[in-house]
Design a protein around this motif. Structure first.
Motif, PDB file in Angstrom:
ATOM      1  N   TYR A  22       0.818  -1.215   0.000  1.00 19.69           N
ATOM      2  CA  TYR A  22       0.000   0.000   0.000  1.00 19.69           C
ATOM      3  C   TYR A  22       0.853   1.268   0.000  1.00 19.69           C
ATOM      4  O   TYR A  22       1.886   1.336   0.657  1.00 19.69           O
ATOM      5  N   LEU A  68      -6.361  -7.193   3.218  1.00 22.36           N
ATOM      6  CA  LEU A  68      -5.935  -8.467   2.610  1.00 22.36           C
ATOM      7  C   LEU A  68      -4.672  -8.133   1.837  1.00 22.36           C
ATOM      8  O   LEU A  68      -4.714  -7.281   0.942  1.00 22.36           O
ATOM      9  N   VAL A  70      -0.714  -9.673   0.320  1.00 20.09           N
ATOM     10  CA  VAL A  70       0.225 -10.764   0.044  1.00 20.09           C
ATOM     11  C   VAL A  70       1.584 -10.138  -0.280  1.00 20.09           C
ATOM     12  O   VAL A  70       1.645  -9.101  -0.978  1.00 20.09           O
ATOM     13  N   ARG A  76       0.290 -13.673  -7.305  1.00 20.86           N
ATOM     14  CA  ARG A  76      -0.140 -14.434  -8.475  1.00 20.86           C
ATOM     15  C   ARG A  76       0.208 -15.905  -8.341  1.00 20.86           C
ATOM     16  O   ARG A  76       0.457 -16.585  -9.346  1.00 20.86           O
ATOM     17  N   SER A  77       0.249 -16.409  -7.099  1.00 24.73           N
ATOM     18  CA  SER A  77       0.420 -17.855  -6.924  1.00 24.73           C
ATOM     19  C   SER A  77      -0.726 -18.445  -6.111  1.00 24.73           C
ATOM     20  O   SER A  77      -0.596 -19.531  -5.546  1.00 24.73           O
ATOM     21  N   GLY A  78      -1.823 -17.710  -6.024  1.00 25.54           N
ATOM     22  CA  GLY A  78      -3.015 -18.254  -5.380  1.00 25.54           C
ATOM     23  C   GLY A  78      -3.164 -17.938  -3.903  1.00 25.54           C
ATOM     24  O   GLY A  78      -4.145 -18.347  -3.276  1.00 25.54           O
ATOM     25  N   GLY A  80      -3.652 -14.989  -2.287  1.00 25.10           N
ATOM     26  CA  GLY A  80      -4.764 -14.088  -1.991  1.00 25.10           C
ATOM     27  C   GLY A  80      -6.097 -14.825  -2.050  1.00 25.10           C
ATOM     28  O   GLY A  80      -6.958 -14.663  -1.180  1.00 25.10           O
ATOM     29  N   ARG A  81      -6.258 -15.658  -3.064  1.00 25.79           N
ATOM     30  CA  ARG A  81      -7.505 -16.424  -3.196  1.00 25.79           C
ATOM     31  C   ARG A  81      -7.675 -17.378  -2.008  1.00 25.79           C
ATOM     32  O   ARG A  81      -8.767 -17.530  -1.468  1.00 25.79           O
ATOM     33  N   ASN A 107      -7.783  -0.417  -8.200  1.00 25.43           N
ATOM     34  CA  ASN A 107      -7.155  -1.692  -7.833  1.00 25.43           C
ATOM     35  C   ASN A 107      -7.840  -2.850  -8.578  1.00 25.43           C
ATOM     36  O   ASN A 107      -8.544  -3.682  -7.993  1.00 25.43           O
ATOM     37  N   ASN A 112     -10.654  -8.010  -9.517  1.00 27.95           N
ATOM     38  CA  ASN A 112     -10.789  -9.263 -10.277  1.00 27.95           C
ATOM     39  C   ASN A 112     -10.876 -10.455  -9.336  1.00 27.95           C
ATOM     40  O   ASN A 112     -11.678 -11.368  -9.535  1.00 27.95           O
ATOM     41  N   LEU A 113     -10.020 -10.432  -8.312  1.00 24.86           N
ATOM     42  CA  LEU A 113     -10.041 -11.529  -7.338  1.00 24.86           C
ATOM     43  C   LEU A 113     -11.415 -11.620  -6.668  1.00 24.86           C
ATOM     44  O   LEU A 113     -12.030 -12.691  -6.636  1.00 24.86           O
TER      45      LEU A 113
END
Ligand code: COA
Length: 155
Positions: A22, A68, A70, A76-78, A80-81, A107, A112-113
């Motif tokens: 941030y 949230l 990471v 981009r390796s999952g 956050g999901r 953002n 998208n997430l």
């Protein structure tokens, strides 16, 4: 990847990741203030290293996702999901009616997430976030658990 409750001992790594995520990071005292009974704080570890975290406040039967994040090197390796799915499942288990969050208008990665996990945009808060010269709008997104309960009731 494993998820466990975040502890105050994690704060040095959390503050490092926060600064990567941030332009206007939370301070240590803000994080310390989140260790309360009505908040849930989750840590995601990869290879025994803290790689991400989530902060959720339970208010009036709703779960508010406040943070949230990471680590930049692990995105981009999952992760956050994984964190999002975990906090959503825990919120439902704890009887919350929905998960709500604000996200910066710019953002698109985070949006998208959230959209891919079923969140919808339900509003906009003009000038919600500090910005460089001008403040930036937030979109409010929500995932309601009621709408998931489509199972037919008793005859
Ligand atoms: C938003 C954030 C938590 C996502 O974490 P992540 O671990 O990189 O996310 P994932 O790898 O689980 O990605 C899940 C999906 O989100 C979307 N996404 C994530 N980052 C994206 C990006 N930079 N651009 C476009 N879509 C993105 C994609 O749909 C992605 O799915 P895909 O990889 O199959 O295409 C992370 O970028 C971050 O910490 N950002 C800084 C802090 C922040 O903005 N937090 C959100 C505040 S509301």
């Amino acid at each position: 990847m494993t998820i466990r409750p975040l502890s105050q001992d994690d704060l040095p790594e959390v503050l490092d990741i926060e600064c990567q995520g941030y332009s206007f990071p939370w301070s240590e005292s803000v994080f310390r203030g989140c260790f309360r009974p009505d908040y849930r704080l989750w840590a995601l570890e990869m290879c025994d290293r803290l790689s991400g975290y989530a902060v959720v406040a339970y208010m009036a039967g709703e779960a508010h996702l406040l943070n949230l994040c990471v680590a930049a090197s692990q995105r981009r390796s999952g992760a956050g999901r994984r964190l999002l799915r975990h906090l959503v499942a825990e919120s439902a288990r704890d009887g919350m009616s929905q998960v709500l969050l604000e996200v910066r208008d710019s953002n698109t990665g985070a949006m998208n997430l959230y959209a891919s996990e079923g969140f919808s945009v339900i509003g906009r808060r003009p000038g919600y976030y500090p910005g460089g010269r001008e403040r930036e709008d937030a979109l409010v997104m929500a995932l309601s658990f009621d709408s998931r309960c489509d199972s037919p009731g008793p005859p």
